[in-house]
Motif scaffolding. Structure first.
Motif, PDB file in Angstrom:
ATOM      1  N   ARG A  96     -75.854  38.301   5.543  1.00 29.59           N
ATOM      2  CA  ARG A  96     -75.461  37.282   4.026  1.00 29.59           C
ATOM      3  C   ARG A  96     -75.204  36.090   4.103  1.00 29.59           C
ATOM      4  O   ARG A  96     -75.353  35.521   3.147  1.00 29.59           O
ATOM      5  N   ALA A  97     -74.730  35.601   5.595  1.00 29.01           N
ATOM      6  CA  ALA A  97     -74.612  34.276   5.817  1.00 29.01           C
ATOM      7  C   ALA A  97     -75.678  33.460   6.004  1.00 29.01           C
ATOM      8  O   ALA A  97     -75.719  32.049   6.207  1.00 29.01           O
ATOM      9  N   GLY A  98     -76.943  34.172   6.356  1.00 29.19           N
ATOM     10  CA  GLY A  98     -78.225  33.488   6.408  1.00 29.19           C
ATOM     11  C   GLY A  98     -78.484  33.226   8.067  1.00 29.19           C
ATOM     12  O   GLY A  98     -79.489  32.766   8.221  1.00 29.19           O
ATOM     13  N   THR A  99     -77.849  33.946   8.700  1.00 30.55           N
ATOM     14  CA  THR A  99     -78.084  34.193  10.169  1.00 30.55           C
ATOM     15  C   THR A  99     -79.286  35.313  10.521  1.00 30.55           C
ATOM     16  O   THR A  99     -79.350  36.171  10.195  1.00 30.55           O
ATOM     17  N   THR A 100     -80.115  34.633  11.109  1.00 33.23           N
ATOM     18  CA  THR A 100     -81.504  35.612  11.410  1.00 33.23           C
ATOM     19  C   THR A 100     -81.210  36.728  12.539  1.00 33.23           C
ATOM     20  O   THR A 100     -80.468  36.240  13.586  1.00 33.23           O
ATOM     21  N   LEU A 101     -81.466  37.708  12.189  1.00 39.07           N
ATOM     22  CA  LEU A 101     -80.969  39.160  13.123  1.00 39.07           C
ATOM     23  C   LEU A 101     -82.162  39.533  13.830  1.00 39.07           C
ATOM     24  O   LEU A 101     -81.845  40.317  14.672  1.00 39.07           O
ATOM     25  N   MET A 102     -83.497  39.598  13.075  1.00 41.91           N
ATOM     26  CA  MET A 102     -84.327  40.110  13.528  1.00 41.91           C
ATOM     27  C   MET A 102     -85.584  39.702  12.857  1.00 41.91           C
ATOM     28  O   MET A 102     -85.655  39.157  11.407  1.00 41.91           O
ATOM     29  N   THR A 103     -86.709  39.276  13.660  1.00 38.71           N
ATOM     30  CA  THR A 103     -88.181  38.910  13.052  1.00 38.71           C
ATOM     31  C   THR A 103     -89.238  39.697  13.813  1.00 38.71           C
ATOM     32  O   THR A 103     -88.965  40.197  15.188  1.00 38.71           O
ATOM     33  N   SER A 104     -90.128  40.333  13.147  1.00 34.17           N
ATOM     34  CA  SER A 104     -91.031  41.548  13.576  1.00 34.17           C
ATOM     35  C   SER A 104     -91.948  41.410  12.623  1.00 34.17           C
ATOM     36  O   SER A 104     -92.178  41.465  11.450  1.00 34.17           O
ATOM     37  N   PRO A 105     -93.306  41.754  12.949  1.00 32.73           N
ATOM     38  CA  PRO A 105     -94.495  42.402  12.327  1.00 32.73           C
ATOM     39  C   PRO A 105     -93.874  43.598  11.780  1.00 32.73           C
ATOM     40  O   PRO A 105     -93.630  44.389  12.547  1.00 32.73           O
ATOM     41  N   LEU A 106     -94.309  43.868  10.522  1.00 35.59           N
ATOM     42  CA  LEU A 106     -94.136  45.247  10.036  1.00 35.59           C
ATOM     43  C   LEU A 106     -94.765  46.184  10.861  1.00 35.59           C
ATOM     44  O   LEU A 106     -94.136  47.290  10.983  1.00 35.59           O
ATOM     45  N   ARG A 107     -95.830  46.083  11.324  1.00 32.78           N
ATOM     46  CA  ARG A 107     -96.432  47.118  11.793  1.00 32.78           C
ATOM     47  C   ARG A 107     -95.790  47.902  13.229  1.00 32.78           C
ATOM     48  O   ARG A 107     -96.015  48.635  13.794  1.00 32.78           O
ATOM     49  N   ASP A 108     -94.932  46.509  13.939  1.00 31.28           N
ATOM     50  CA  ASP A 108     -94.356  46.969  15.024  1.00 31.28           C
ATOM     51  C   ASP A 108     -93.238  47.794  15.001  1.00 31.28           C
ATOM     52  O   ASP A 108     -92.636  48.334  15.945  1.00 31.28           O
ATOM     53  N   LEU A 109     -92.779  48.082  13.775  1.00 33.05           N
ATOM     54  CA  LEU A 109     -91.680  49.207  13.340  1.00 33.05           C
ATOM     55  C   LEU A 109     -92.000  50.655  13.366  1.00 33.05           C
ATOM     56  O   LEU A 109     -91.455  51.260  12.916  1.00 33.05           O
ATOM     57  N   GLY A 110     -93.323  50.781  13.419  1.00 31.96           N
ATOM     58  CA  GLY A 110     -93.976  52.071  13.325  1.00 31.96           C
ATOM     59  C   GLY A 110     -94.583  52.478  14.606  1.00 31.96           C
ATOM     60  O   GLY A 110     -94.706  51.424  15.556  1.00 31.96           O
ATOM     61  N   SER A 111     -94.977  53.752  15.011  1.00 33.39           N
ATOM     62  CA  SER A 111     -95.247  54.203  16.163  1.00 33.39           C
ATOM     63  C   SER A 111     -97.056  54.224  16.089  1.00 33.39           C
ATOM     64  O   SER A 111     -97.489  55.487  16.378  1.00 33.39           O
TER      65      SER A 111
END
Length: 296
Positions: free
Chosen positions: A94-109
């Motif tokens: 919530r302070a604006g620090t990027t924690l993760m960047t990913s294509p959505l498809r990579d979050l599924g198997s």
């Protein structure tokens, strides 16, 4: 309910709409369709909103339209936009620090030939505050499967694992919108047919990681208006205290109807808000019921 709804009606005529925690720019001609519809379970807080953080969002993915959306939880902000190969996801604190960047498809198997790996974007994200989970969706590849690709965070940490499933729609799930309502997640799509489709998905099964949750499908004959090739309704999202999730027995859907464009005998100067009320019975689907009213 109307105490919560009325302060938001002025947004109908503007080319911006605010729904739950999502913000999206749409064409002014369609903006009136997108009624902010919220089920209130506590009095409205009219305190002045103060900006607590300002930071850059998802980088430009060179896709038009970008369709940016976001949802905010207690510790995270999840932002999405269209990108090559589907949707892009960025998780911030919530302070604006990027924690993760990913294509959505990579979050599924998914296999590399699966319709959700070859998805078409149009992202949506909501935060279910009663379950403390995030939900993300996008359209699958357009073919006979008509998949809606659905991702549920396994915990309240969106940088962790996600449960990815497919929901099979009767029509391609263009311009899908989702909301939380009691024991259901509700969905609308732009079917571009004489009927409008809307859906309820068993919320408890989704949160439990069920790969094939129960889904009920509903239609209404008040479908596409003659002057529009695009038409859908918007589902109402529950907001309020933690007790509200189990006490809401009805789910709401709404759209704007232009009387001059949709009627052979229009009432001059009068347009309408069409409202559908859905009661879902997950024990016996035959008891699920839809009622309709139109408000001038």
């Amino acid at each position: 309910f109307f105490r919560c709804l009325m302060p938001c009606l002025e947004a109908i005529w503007r080319p911006w709409y605010f729904f739950g925690r999502q913000v999206k720019r749409v064409n002014g001609g369609i903006a009136a369709l997108l009624l902010l519809m919220t089920v209130c379970t506590h009095p409205v807080n009219t305190a002045t909103v103060i900006s607590r953080a300002s930071f850059a969002g998802v980088p430009n993915q060179q896709i038009a339209p970008p369709d940016p959306v976001m949802a905010v939880g207690p510790s995270h902000l999840v932002a999405m936009t269209n990108a090559p190969g589907g949707s892009a996801v960025v998780v911030f604190n919530r302070a604006g620090t990027t924690l993760m960047t990913s294509p959505l498809r990579d979050l599924g198997s998914w296999s590399t030939t699966h319709d959700c790996y070859l998805a078409k974007g149009d992202p949506i994200v909501i935060y279910d505050q009663f379950a403390d989970r995030f939900i993300m969706t996008e359209m699958g590849r357009k073919n006979s499967n008509n998949y809606l690709c659905w991702y549920t965070s396994a915990t309240n940490d969106p940088t962790g694992s996600w449960n990815a499933i497919t929901l099979t729609m009767p029509k391609f799930p263009d311009y899908q919108k989702i909301a939380m309502c009691g024991d259901s997640y509700t969905i609308t799509i732009n079917a571009a047919t004489a009927q409008m489709y809307f859906f309820a998905v068993n919320r408890a099964q989704v949160l439990a990681g069920n790969s094939n949750p129960s889904m009920q499908t509903f239609t209404t004959s008040l479908g596409q208006q003659p002057q529009y090739t695009f038409n859908t309704m918007t589902p109402g999202d529950v907001e309020g205290t933690a007790n509200g999730a189990s006490t809401v027995g009805q789910c709401y859907f709404a759209r704007q109807r232009d009387d001059e464009a949709s009627s052979s005998n229009p009432t001059s100067g009068t347009d309408f808000i069409d409202v559908w009320t859905l009661t879902v019975d997950w024990t016996n689907s035959a008891n699920s019921a839809v009622t309709f009213q139109s408000v001038a």
